[in-house]
Design an enzyme around this catalytic site. Sequence first.
Site, mmCIF file in Angstrom:
data_model
loop_
_atom_site.group_PDB
_atom_site.id
_atom_site.type_symbol
_atom_site.label_atom_id
_atom_site.label_comp_id
_atom_site.label_asym_id
_atom_site.label_seq_id
_atom_site.Cartn_x
_atom_site.Cartn_y
_atom_site.Cartn_z
ATOM 1 N N GLU A 135 0.825 -1.211 0.000
ATOM 2 C CA GLU A 135 0.000 0.000 0.000
ATOM 3 C C GLU A 135 0.859 1.261 0.000
ATOM 4 O O GLU A 135 2.036 1.231 0.327
ATOM 5 C CB GLU A 135 -0.945 0.027 1.209
ATOM 6 C CG GLU A 135 -0.365 -0.446 2.534
ATOM 7 C CD GLU A 135 0.801 0.355 3.048
ATOM 8 O OE1 GLU A 135 0.751 1.609 2.967
ATOM 9 O OE2 GLU A 135 1.777 -0.242 3.540
ATOM 10 N N GLU A 160 4.523 -0.578 1.624
ATOM 11 C CA GLU A 160 4.685 -0.808 0.181
ATOM 12 C C GLU A 160 4.552 -2.278 -0.212
ATOM 13 O O GLU A 160 4.460 -2.599 -1.382
ATOM 14 C CB GLU A 160 6.050 -0.315 -0.332
ATOM 15 C CG GLU A 160 6.338 1.150 -0.114
ATOM 16 C CD GLU A 160 7.706 1.557 -0.657
ATOM 17 O OE1 GLU A 160 8.394 0.706 -1.272
ATOM 18 O OE2 GLU A 160 8.094 2.715 -0.470
#
Length: 359
Positions: A178, A321
Amino acid sequence: MSMWESALKDTVQAIEPLDAGKVEEASVHLDQLTKPPGSLGRMEDVAKQLAGIRREIKPDLGRKAVIVMAGDHGVCEEGVSAFPAEVTPQMVMNFLNGGAAVNVLSRQTGTDVICVDIGVNAELSHPSLHSRKVRFGTANMAKGPAMSREEAAEAVMVGVRLVEELAGQGYGLLATGEMGIGNTTPSSAILAVLGGKDAALAAGRGTGIDDKRLLHKQAVIARAIEVNRPDPADPLDVLAKVGGLEIAGLVGVILGAARRRIPVVVDGFISSAAALVASRLSPLSASYMIASHLSQEQGHAMLLEEIGLTPMLHMDMRLGEGTGAVLALPLIEAAVRIMKEMASFADAGVSGASTPANG
């Protein structure tokens, strides 16, 4: 009930338990291999879990990808992050151009990066971008709901439908990632509501805020919960009122993976907040999750405990991430190779644990 919520209900109802027979078959196979029983530890647990997920003890997982969902958060206007909201679209372009940490680790592990704009507060264009924008960022949850219930359900279904696409392209191992400046704040709020935790326990330093801003962040979370009064018994209500678009998208990735019997590797704090929501929408979905690592963010261990997951790695990471999840992928593939390639006692002519020669 909206069209999106109805589709979400259908997705949840289609999720089935793991194949217990294949789990047992994998366990028997592991105990026949040339090693002391259980000596490969968590790798054996993963091998058995994969057998139950894929309904075969020596599964071919196919291609692997990390799905990086990106969205902005209206609560950033409260000053809860060390970084400005403008960093979200900038980092999305960095992902797309291959320059972020998750890109580096994905190249090393042979993983495809699927970057999704589900709610970035900017117009983005790139040939590799999956544009699935539900809205331009959430509203400020400290003043009212982050999004409507319909928007939350739509964002979840973005993740579900993306997994459908990827499954059709031969992807059989997925990881969650994310990007969204401020997203540890809604994640902490989700933990506080669904886990019954005080905001001071649920909220950590995120991007590295100081003591003063941490106290402010905790107060903002407490205010958001007071203003919105999300219902802990209604996970979609919690997601809509104090969640985020990229969090909702990851809820859908996890539920979609479970529906398609695909193992899904959960990254850190934000991904685990999504995993908690998914597990409350569908308790069966937790069986399809593999926790990659334990984040430094103080609420992460609490999230994993709520779901019932044990992390594979302890690397003191807190980047997000999908970096921790990507690092765990080779270990999961290793579990499959053990099942496929390791000799049994009979094959190798080695005395087993039950024979006197083994002592």
